[in-house]
Design an enzyme around this catalytic site. Structure first.
Site, PDB file in Angstrom:
ATOM      1  N   ASN A   7       0.860  -1.182   0.000  1.00  0.00           N
ATOM      2  CA  ASN A   7       0.000   0.000   0.000  1.00  0.00           C
ATOM      3  C   ASN A   7       0.904   1.243   0.000  1.00  0.00           C
ATOM      4  OD1 ASN A   7      -1.452   2.269   1.065  1.00  0.00           O
ATOM      5  ND2 ASN A   7      -3.093   0.868   1.628  1.00  0.00           N
ATOM      6  N   HIS A  10       1.034   6.053   1.909  1.00  0.00           N
ATOM      7  CA  HIS A  10       1.834   6.914   2.783  1.00  0.00           C
ATOM      8  C   HIS A  10       2.972   7.606   2.042  1.00  0.00           C
ATOM      9  CE1 HIS A  10      -0.470   6.174   6.270  1.00  0.00           C
ATOM     10  NE2 HIS A  10      -0.296   4.870   6.212  1.00  0.00           N
ATOM     11  N   HIS A  47      -5.422   3.832  -2.173  1.00  0.00           N
ATOM     12  CA  HIS A  47      -6.769   4.205  -1.740  1.00  0.00           C
ATOM     13  C   HIS A  47      -7.058   5.610  -2.235  1.00  0.00           C
ATOM     14  CE1 HIS A  47      -9.659   4.622   1.999  1.00  0.00           C
ATOM     15  NE2 HIS A  47     -10.263   4.851   0.851  1.00  0.00           N
ATOM     16  N   ARG A  49      -9.227   8.225  -1.779  1.00  0.00           N
ATOM     17  CA  ARG A  49     -10.259   8.646  -0.818  1.00  0.00           C
ATOM     18  C   ARG A  49     -11.122   9.754  -1.403  1.00  0.00           C
ATOM     19  NH1 ARG A  49      -9.640   7.544   4.748  1.00  0.00           N
ATOM     20  NH2 ARG A  49     -11.048   9.311   4.970  1.00  0.00           N
ATOM     21  N   ARG A  53      -7.094  12.797   0.461  1.00  0.00           N
ATOM     22  CA  ARG A  53      -6.140  13.117   1.531  1.00  0.00           C
ATOM     23  C   ARG A  53      -4.699  12.814   1.114  1.00  0.00           C
ATOM     24  NH1 ARG A  53      -7.769  10.139   6.965  1.00  0.00           N
ATOM     25  NH2 ARG A  53      -9.592  11.451   6.631  1.00  0.00           N
ATOM     26  N   GLU A  74      -8.361   0.638  -3.378  1.00  0.00           N
ATOM     27  CA  GLU A  74      -9.240   0.705  -2.206  1.00  0.00           C
ATOM     28  C   GLU A  74     -10.184   1.869  -2.408  1.00  0.00           C
ATOM     29  OE1 GLU A  74      -6.954   1.100   1.335  1.00  0.00           O
ATOM     30  OE2 GLU A  74      -6.085  -0.880   1.146  1.00  0.00           O
ATOM     31  N   THR A 105     -18.168  -1.771  14.754  1.00  0.00           N
ATOM     32  CA  THR A 105     -17.454  -1.318  15.962  1.00  0.00           C
ATOM     33  C   THR A 105     -15.953  -1.596  15.845  1.00  0.00           C
ATOM     34  OG1 THR A 105     -18.167  -3.386  16.946  1.00  0.00           O
ATOM     35  CG2 THR A 105     -19.304  -1.392  17.674  1.00  0.00           C
ATOM     36  N   GLU A 155     -11.017  -8.988   2.793  1.00  0.00           N
ATOM     37  CA  GLU A 155      -9.749  -8.648   3.434  1.00  0.00           C
ATOM     38  C   GLU A 155     -10.051  -8.515   4.920  1.00  0.00           C
ATOM     39  OE1 GLU A 155      -7.189  -5.665   1.671  1.00  0.00           O
ATOM     40  OE2 GLU A 155      -6.487  -5.051   3.670  1.00  0.00           O
ATOM     41  N   HIS A 196      -3.855  -4.188   7.534  1.00  0.00           N
ATOM     42  CA  HIS A 196      -3.922  -3.051   8.457  1.00  0.00           C
ATOM     43  C   HIS A 196      -3.078  -3.332   9.699  1.00  0.00           C
ATOM     44  CE1 HIS A 196      -5.649   0.900   9.315  1.00  0.00           C
ATOM     45  NE2 HIS A 196      -5.294   0.591  10.546  1.00  0.00           N
TER      46      HIS A 196
HETATM   47  N1  PXP Z   1      -5.771  -2.719   3.942  1.00  0.00           N
HETATM   48  C1  PXP Z   1      -6.702  -1.730   3.993  1.00  0.00           C
HETATM   49  C2  PXP Z   1      -8.083  -2.038   3.531  1.00  0.00           C
HETATM   50  C3  PXP Z   1      -6.368  -0.444   4.449  1.00  0.00           C
HETATM   51  O1  PXP Z   1      -7.303   0.513   4.488  1.00  0.00           O
HETATM   52  C4  PXP Z   1      -5.043  -0.199   4.857  1.00  0.00           C
HETATM   53  C5  PXP Z   1      -4.675   1.157   5.375  1.00  0.00           C
HETATM   54  O2  PXP Z   1      -4.700   2.089   4.387  1.00  0.00           O
HETATM   55  C6  PXP Z   1      -4.107  -1.237   4.768  1.00  0.00           C
HETATM   56  C7  PXP Z   1      -4.506  -2.487   4.324  1.00  0.00           C
HETATM   57  C8  PXP Z   1      -2.679  -1.026   5.129  1.00  0.00           C
HETATM   58  O3  PXP Z   1      -2.555  -0.717   6.473  1.00  0.00           O
HETATM   59  P1  PXP Z   1      -1.129  -0.294   7.053  1.00  0.00           P
HETATM   60  O4  PXP Z   1      -0.749   0.974   6.380  1.00  0.00           O
HETATM   61  O5  PXP Z   1      -1.374  -0.154   8.513  1.00  0.00           O
HETATM   62  O6  PXP Z   1      -0.182  -1.410   6.710  1.00  0.00           O
END
Ligand code: PXP
Length: 251
Positions: A7, A10, A47, A49, A53, A74, A105, A155, A196
């Site tokens: 991903n 970042h 992603h 968004r 962002r 995503e 939740t 996922e 995640h």
């Molecule tokens: N999978 C999904 C669906 C996510 O939303 C994210 C975060 O953007 C990730 C995986 C990756 O998470 P992390 O950046 O904490 O590895």
């Protein structure tokens, strides 16, 4: 073999911190995707968004041009982003919650609360040749709801596991929830990804979760890349993933 989707959101987060609204700037998530693929990643995840962002529209179009593995978009289940996805044609979309009322939740997508809407998007994506994944908590109710939409993948949200990880007792509870959800999903004919909060230390605990096809990992790899470079950060993660037991779920 357990696959790695990197991903790259970042990378864009760092760029936007300095160059927001400029239409250019470093670091470039597209170049990062290229480096991840060269280092052996099996897919690239971004992603787009609704609030833009981090990843921008131009990023996803360039990614579609250069990604040679699999592009996983995503996205929220919103009309604007659905329209973009149908034109972009990523290999797969992962539907994630962005609004509070769509979130369970535990932070996964509340599929049980919006089955019809999810099923409709799933069908539109599949008709366009795009596979679908649903980002859900390891909750039997959500797994069953996901299966009822006809999605190809789920996922599993590993956020609760990652938060619990420092405490061995809490960690064991979360691993067991993931294990049971993966088993249930597999029995329902779903393919199972996870993501995640996965990092270089907690990954080994996921060896006990069976049937995993792919991990989507962002933050830990991009953070490690600051220290050792992106190719090395990807390769280190791939090396850890190689020990995932064939068939998954070793005790
Ligand atoms: N999978 C999904 C669906 C996510 O939303 C994210 C975060 O953007 C990730 C995986 C990756 O998470 P992390 O950046 O904490 O590895």
């Amino acid at each position: 073999m357990l696959k790695l989707g990197v991903n790259i959101d970042h990378v864009a987060t760092v760029r936007e911190a300095r160059y927001r609204g400029c239409g250019h700037g470093e670091p470039d998530p597209v170049e990062a995707a290229r480096l991840c693929e060269q280092a052996g990643a099996h897919g690239i995840t971004a992603h787009l968004r609704e609030d833009r962002r981090h990843i921008q529209d131009r990023d996803v179009w360039k990614l579609r041009e250069i990604v040679t593995t699999r592009l996983n978009l995503e996205m929220a289940n919103s009309p604007e982003i659905i329209g973009i996805a149908l034109r972009l044609k990523p290999d797969i979309v992962c539907i994630v919650p962005e609004r509070r009322q769509e979130i369970t939740t535990e932070g996964g997508l509340d599929v049980a609360g919006q089955r019809e809407a999810i099923r409709e998007t799933r069908q539109r994506m599949n008709e366009a040749g795009i596979e679908v994944s649903l980002f859900i908590a390891p909750d039997p109710v959500q797994v069953e709801a996901a299966a009822s939409t006809g999605t190809q993948f789920i996922e599993l949200h590993t956020g609760a596991f990652a938060e619990a990880w420092p405490d061995p007792a809490a960690r064991a509870v979360e691993v067991e929830r993931l294990r049971q959800a993966a088993e249930l999903a597999h029995q329902a004919g779903l393919r199972v990804n996870a993501g995640h909060g996965i990092h270089y230390q907690n990954l080994r605990d996921l060896y006990r979760v069976p049937h995993l096809v792919e991990l989507n990992i962002g933050h830990s790899i991009i953070s490690r890349a600051v220290m050792v470079g992106l190719p090395a950060a990807v390769q280190e993660m791939l090396a850890l993933m190689r020990d995932y037991p064939a068939g998954g779920g070793a005790a």
